[in-house]
Design a protein around this motif. Sequence first.
Motif, mmCIF file in Angstrom:
data_model
loop_
_atom_site.group_PDB
_atom_site.id
_atom_site.type_symbol
_atom_site.label_atom_id
_atom_site.label_comp_id
_atom_site.label_asym_id
_atom_site.label_seq_id
_atom_site.Cartn_x
_atom_site.Cartn_y
_atom_site.Cartn_z
ATOM 1 N N THR A 32 3.063 5.997 3.362
ATOM 2 C CA THR A 32 1.600 6.005 3.321
ATOM 3 C C THR A 32 1.067 5.110 2.207
ATOM 4 O O THR A 32 0.105 4.373 2.406
ATOM 5 C CB THR A 32 1.075 7.441 3.149
ATOM 6 O OG1 THR A 32 1.634 8.253 4.176
ATOM 7 C CG2 THR A 32 -0.432 7.487 3.235
ATOM 8 N N SER A 35 1.368 1.499 3.233
ATOM 9 C CA SER A 35 0.334 1.187 4.207
ATOM 10 C C SER A 35 -1.002 0.924 3.517
ATOM 11 O O SER A 35 -1.709 -0.036 3.859
ATOM 12 C CB SER A 35 0.195 2.338 5.204
ATOM 13 O OG SER A 35 -0.857 2.094 6.102
ATOM 14 N N LYS A 36 -1.347 1.755 2.554
ATOM 15 C CA LYS A 36 -2.617 1.588 1.829
ATOM 16 C C LYS A 36 -2.616 0.315 0.993
ATOM 17 O O LYS A 36 -3.638 -0.369 0.890
ATOM 18 C CB LYS A 36 -2.882 2.806 0.954
ATOM 19 C CG LYS A 36 -3.253 4.035 1.755
ATOM 20 C CD LYS A 36 -3.472 5.232 0.859
ATOM 21 C CE LYS A 36 -3.806 6.471 1.672
ATOM 22 N NZ LYS A 36 -3.972 7.660 0.831
#
Length: 65
Positions: A32, A35-36
């Motif tokens: 995550t 991805s950010k």
Amino acid sequence: MQHIGTRIKALREERNMSQAQLAIKTGYTDRTSISKIESGKIDISQTKLSVFAQALGTSVEKLIG
């Protein structure tokens, strides 16, 4: 001008590396955060730049652009 997240994503994809694999190599707990970072939602710290460069087999200068 590409932002650092775009360059990280391009290098990761060139190396056929998943976001999960990059997360492990850079000390993140899951994909995550990667991805950010790639989408520009969060920035990486200066101390993490060298970790990302090493994990992607490039230099900090190349990551920065």
